[in-house]
Design an enzyme around this catalytic site. Structure first.
Site, PDB file in Angstrom:
ATOM      1  N   HIS A 180      -7.964   2.876 -11.043  1.00 51.71           N
ATOM      2  CA  HIS A 180      -8.147   2.491 -12.332  1.00 51.71           C
ATOM      3  C   HIS A 180      -9.665   2.405 -12.726  1.00 51.71           C
ATOM      4  CE1 HIS A 180      -3.768   1.293 -13.087  1.00 51.71           C
ATOM      5  NE2 HIS A 180      -3.954   0.770 -11.840  1.00 51.71           N
TER       6      HIS A 180
ATOM      7  N   THR B 106       0.917  -1.260   0.106  1.00 52.01           N
ATOM      8  CA  THR B 106       0.061   0.171   0.001  1.00 52.01           C
ATOM      9  C   THR B 106       0.909   1.255   0.059  1.00 52.01           C
ATOM     10  OG1 THR B 106      -1.809  -1.064   1.144  1.00 52.01           O
ATOM     11  CG2 THR B 106      -1.577   1.272   1.291  1.00 52.01           C
TER      12      THR B 106
ATOM     13  N   ARG C 277       4.633  -5.879  -5.886  1.00 47.20           N
ATOM     14  CA  ARG C 277       3.298  -6.471  -6.041  1.00 47.20           C
ATOM     15  C   ARG C 277       3.288  -8.052  -5.515  1.00 47.20           C
ATOM     16  NH1 ARG C 277       5.581  -4.313 -10.657  1.00 47.20           N
ATOM     17  NH2 ARG C 277       4.853  -2.566 -11.741  1.00 47.20           N
TER      18      ARG C 277
ATOM     19  N   VAL D  47       1.374 -12.295  13.477  1.00 44.29           N
ATOM     20  CA  VAL D  47       0.670 -13.549  13.411  1.00 44.29           C
ATOM     21  C   VAL D  47       1.655 -14.757  13.166  1.00 44.29           C
ATOM     22  CG1 VAL D  47      -1.362 -14.993  12.532  1.00 44.29           C
ATOM     23  CG2 VAL D  47      -1.544 -12.612  13.081  1.00 44.29           C
TER      24      VAL D  47
HETATM   25  C1  FAD Z   1       4.556  -1.096  -7.717  1.00 41.98           C
HETATM   26  C2  FAD Z   1       3.100  -1.383  -7.695  1.00 41.98           C
HETATM   27  C3  FAD Z   1       2.159  -0.571  -8.263  1.00 41.98           C
HETATM   28  C4  FAD Z   1       0.936  -0.612  -8.092  1.00 41.98           C
HETATM   29  N1  FAD Z   1       0.150   0.179  -8.724  1.00 41.98           N
HETATM   30  C5  FAD Z   1      -1.220   0.271  -8.115  1.00 41.98           C
HETATM   31  C6  FAD Z   1      -2.113   1.262  -8.989  1.00 41.98           C
HETATM   32  O1  FAD Z   1      -1.936   2.108  -9.234  1.00 41.98           O
HETATM   33  N2  FAD Z   1      -3.418   1.032  -8.505  1.00 41.98           N
HETATM   34  C7  FAD Z   1      -4.104   0.064  -7.884  1.00 41.98           C
HETATM   35  O2  FAD Z   1      -5.323  -0.091  -7.683  1.00 41.98           O
HETATM   36  N3  FAD Z   1      -3.060  -1.033  -7.253  1.00 41.98           N
HETATM   37  C8  FAD Z   1      -1.989  -0.872  -7.556  1.00 41.98           C
HETATM   38  N4  FAD Z   1      -0.961  -1.722  -6.960  1.00 41.98           N
HETATM   39  C9  FAD Z   1      -1.448  -2.922  -6.136  1.00 41.98           C
HETATM   40  C10 FAD Z   1      -1.897  -2.357  -4.751  1.00 41.98           C
HETATM   41  O3  FAD Z   1      -0.815  -1.429  -4.246  1.00 41.98           O
HETATM   42  C11 FAD Z   1      -1.987  -3.490  -3.862  1.00 41.98           C
HETATM   43  O4  FAD Z   1      -2.977  -4.368  -4.441  1.00 41.98           O
HETATM   44  C12 FAD Z   1      -2.521  -3.264  -2.548  1.00 41.98           C
HETATM   45  O5  FAD Z   1      -1.920  -2.209  -1.807  1.00 41.98           O
HETATM   46  C13 FAD Z   1      -2.607  -4.490  -1.634  1.00 41.98           C
HETATM   47  O6  FAD Z   1      -3.026  -4.034  -0.260  1.00 41.98           O
HETATM   48  P1  FAD Z   1      -3.096  -4.975   0.771  1.00 41.98           P
HETATM   49  O7  FAD Z   1      -3.638  -4.547   1.950  1.00 41.98           O
HETATM   50  O8  FAD Z   1      -3.558  -6.499   0.361  1.00 41.98           O
HETATM   51  O9  FAD Z   1      -1.392  -5.514   1.170  1.00 41.98           O
HETATM   52  P2  FAD Z   1      -0.272  -4.745   2.062  1.00 41.98           P
HETATM   53  O10 FAD Z   1      -0.371  -3.374   1.777  1.00 41.98           O
HETATM   54  O11 FAD Z   1       0.825  -5.265   1.640  1.00 41.98           O
HETATM   55  O12 FAD Z   1      -1.099  -4.984   3.509  1.00 41.98           O
HETATM   56  C14 FAD Z   1      -0.649  -6.299   4.215  1.00 41.98           C
HETATM   57  C15 FAD Z   1      -0.276  -5.946   5.310  1.00 41.98           C
HETATM   58  O13 FAD Z   1      -0.198  -7.127   6.009  1.00 41.98           O
HETATM   59  C16 FAD Z   1       0.731  -7.120   7.039  1.00 41.98           C
HETATM   60  N5  FAD Z   1       1.249  -8.451   7.513  1.00 41.98           N
HETATM   61  C17 FAD Z   1       1.919  -9.422   6.628  1.00 41.98           C
HETATM   62  N6  FAD Z   1       1.858 -10.618   7.318  1.00 41.98           N
HETATM   63  C18 FAD Z   1       1.659 -10.301   8.530  1.00 41.98           C
HETATM   64  C19 FAD Z   1       1.627 -11.170   9.697  1.00 41.98           C
HETATM   65  N7  FAD Z   1       2.114 -12.281   9.952  1.00 41.98           N
HETATM   66  N8  FAD Z   1       0.947 -10.576  10.940  1.00 41.98           N
HETATM   67  C20 FAD Z   1       0.809  -9.445  10.932  1.00 41.98           C
HETATM   68  N9  FAD Z   1       0.538  -8.709   9.886  1.00 41.98           N
HETATM   69  C21 FAD Z   1       1.225  -9.136   8.881  1.00 41.98           C
HETATM   70  C22 FAD Z   1       1.940  -6.264   6.451  1.00 41.98           C
HETATM   71  O14 FAD Z   1       2.850  -6.003   7.287  1.00 41.98           O
HETATM   72  C23 FAD Z   1       0.956  -5.343   5.633  1.00 41.98           C
HETATM   73  O15 FAD Z   1       0.703  -4.258   6.268  1.00 41.98           O
HETATM   74  C24 FAD Z   1       0.519  -1.639  -7.188  1.00 41.98           C
HETATM   75  C25 FAD Z   1       1.359  -2.373  -6.396  1.00 41.98           C
HETATM   76  C26 FAD Z   1       2.696  -2.298  -6.578  1.00 41.98           C
HETATM   77  C27 FAD Z   1       3.609  -2.669  -5.836  1.00 41.98           C
END
Ligand code: FAD
Length: 499
Positions: free
Chosen positions: A52, A44, A320, A178
């Site tokens: 998008h 994030t 990603r 976790v």
């Molecule tokens: C280079 C790049 C460009 C992108 N561009 C876009 C874009 O322009 N538009 C778009 O819609 N999407 C985009 N994305 C995708 C988007 O960033 C992700 O899909 C989104 O941020 C995922 O969010 P999340 O909450 O699932 O994951 P994360 O933000 O990774 O959150 C997961 C959380 O879980 C925590 N965690 C992990 N393991 C544990 C554990 N064992 N115990 C406790 N906590 C844990 C982590 O610390 C983290 O804070 C892009 C991604 C990247 C990397």
């Protein structure tokens, strides 16, 4: 009506969106568990920040992604207003440089029609293209125009979601990793963490790049996630020329391509690259010369002119979470009952997050048979911080008379006052942040993000934290753990004498 204890693993944009939606219900006791010291520090934190429109998602290959992206883009418009999140909707141009590209643009226009994305059309008139984006490359012969494309500040969005969720009764546990999921007689019983056991009837896995490992802890081995690195350059806010629209090329099978955007804070930003890394490299956020050179070369192809390289203030990389399944894996399980996977949330996960959250709520009802009772006093609103940089001179004067700490500008580049740093500390404490970090202050106030990247303001902020928190200066960290800003007292004392 039965009460359910819900644990959400991960406070990224997805976990935080789910927390907000589930906080609407009287009979859910929701806790969010995050391993980092603060929220939004996974994928994030480091992405292109685009909302998008949804015309790039193929509903035959990735139906879940296609549906939730289009819905998410719409829901964000409401959430942005309710939560006062920095965002804009400048629209997007997918550029075509030859006839082959134009053919592919038509394919995306067809996908837009199938996914129900409004307003998408082909532009082949060079004059119209220049009107929409004066800095568009001379070589572009046409483009797909998607007016609903937006941009958001993703980490501020996450902070806003969590602040609102906590205000509505959710509990956040940071610095809590976790390490296991307890299952007994086919039922989820809770999560084992580095701070002890938390009882739960429902466990929602929103752990980003680690979601495959969390899933395995519950006995479900359905997907693998590998990191795909994306690198970026960020320019000084003063660097010109910028772009008014979101500019990008025709996507490839693995990436939407390098974008040229002006961020919600006014910086020109270019990227990302797309390089697959092995499964074990889930923490490798290093940048590479090869990746950054690729970003530069691709961005140059998209616009008439980029600012000089000397105006770059930062390079960074994000990872990603690429799932082996291709599509998002959003499922509630009967065995063990109460486990929910929200895994493989790669791009467009940021866009889809609000729609994912409602989808998870529906799964709890439809697949797990959870009856939900709405709260009568759920508060949809959250106020953003007072921000000096958005104020007119007259407003600033009035404010400073009322509260002199707004008159002490602690970060000149981004015009952030000491009062804003103090407010950020208070807000962090309110949501349950244990360690006040420099990054936590940076993401909330935007201090340290300007042209000098903290060369002048970092020490001032650290000194303010020392005073307010009553801790030794050397114990202040950039992002928790062993990232101490100062290396012992000598460096601190030397700098202290100069401020
Ligand atoms: C280079 C790049 C460009 C992108 N561009 C876009 C874009 O322009 N538009 C778009 O819609 N999407 C985009 N994305 C995708 C988007 O960033 C992700 O899909 C989104 O941020 C995922 O969010 P999340 O909450 O699932 O994951 P994360 O933000 O990774 O959150 C997961 C959380 O879980 C925590 N965690 C992990 N393991 C544990 C554990 N064992 N115990 C406790 N906590 C844990 C982590 O610390 C983290 O804070 C892009 C991604 C990247 C990397």
């Amino acid at each position: 009506m039965r009460e359910y204890r819900v644990v959400i693993i991960g406070a990224g944009i997805v976990g935080s969106s789910i927390a907000r939606v589930l906080s609407m219900y009287e009979n859910l006791r929701v806790q969010v568990v995050e391993k980092e010291p603060d929220v939004g520090w996974g994928a994030t934190k480091a992405n292109t920040s685009i909302l998008h429109p949804g015309h790039e998602e193929d509903p035959d290959r990735h139906p879940v992604r296609a549906r939730l992206c289009v819905q998410g883009n719409k829901i964000w418009r409401r959430w942005i207003k309710e939560l006062e999140i920095p965002a804009k909707f400048p629209g997007e141009l997918m550029l075509a440089f030859n006839d082959e590209d134009l053919k592919r643009v038509r394919k995306y226009i067809d996908l837009a029609r199938r996914n129900g994305v409004p307003g998408v059309r082909l532009i082949t008139d060079r004059e119209e293209l220049e009107q929409l984006e004066p800095n568009v490359s001379e070589g572009a012969i046409g483009a797909l125009w998607a007016p609903t494309a937006g941009q958001i500040n993703p980490i501020q969005a996450t902070i806003a979601l969590i602040e609102n969720a906590v205000d509505n009764g959710v509990m956040l546990h940071v610095e809590t990793k976790v390490i296991g999921i307890r299952v007994e007689k086919g039922l989820v019983r809770g999560v084992e963490t580095t701070r002890g056991f938390i009882e739960a009837d429902i466990v929602i896995n929103a752990a980003g790049i680690y979601a495959d490992e969390i899933s395995k802890m519950a006995g479900i081995d359905e997907l693998r996630i590998h990191p795909r690195r994306g690198e970026y350059f960020v320019f000084d806010p003063l660097a010109e020329p910028k772009v008014t629209r979101i500019i990008h090329p025709i996507p490839t099978p693995i990436t939407k391509g390098v974008y040229v955007i002006t961020t919600t804070e006014g910086n020109l930003m270019i990227g990302p690259s797309a390089v697959d890394l092995p499964e074990h490299a889930k923490e490798d956020k290093s940048t590479t010369l090869e990746g950054l050179n690729y970003v530069w070369k691709e961005a140059k192809r998209l616009v008439k002119k980029l600012p000089p390289r000397t105006m770059i203030i930062r390079a960074f990389a994000g990872l990603r979470p690429e799932p082996s399944t291709g599509d998002f894996v959003i499922k509630a399980y009967d065995d063990p009952w109460g486990f929910v996977n929200v895994a493989g949330i790669r791009s467009p996960g940021l866009t889809s997050a609000p729609a994912i959250a409602y989808h998870v709520r529906d799964l709890l009802q439809e697949k797990l048979g959870v009856e939900l009772k709405g709260k009568r006093k759920w508060n949809p609103y959250r106020k953003d911080m007072v921000r000096l940089r958005r104020m007119k001179w007259k407003e600033m004067k009035t404010l400073v008379v009322k509260e002199p700490a707004y008159g002490w500008v602690i970060c000149e580049c981004m015009r952030v006052s000491a009062a804003e740093v103090l407010e950020a500390i208070e807000r962090m404490r309110r949501i349950g942040i244990r360690t006040i970090t420099l990054d936590g202050i940076k993401f909330r106030t935007l201090a340290l993000m300007g042209r000098c990247q903290g060369s002048f303001c970092r020490i001032r902020i650290a000194l303010l934290l020392q005073k307010r928190l009553g801790v030794p200066l050397w114990s202040i960290t950039i992002r928790g753990g062993d990232t101490r800003y100062a290396m012992g007292d000598i460096k601190c004392l030397w700098r202290k004498g100069r401020t």
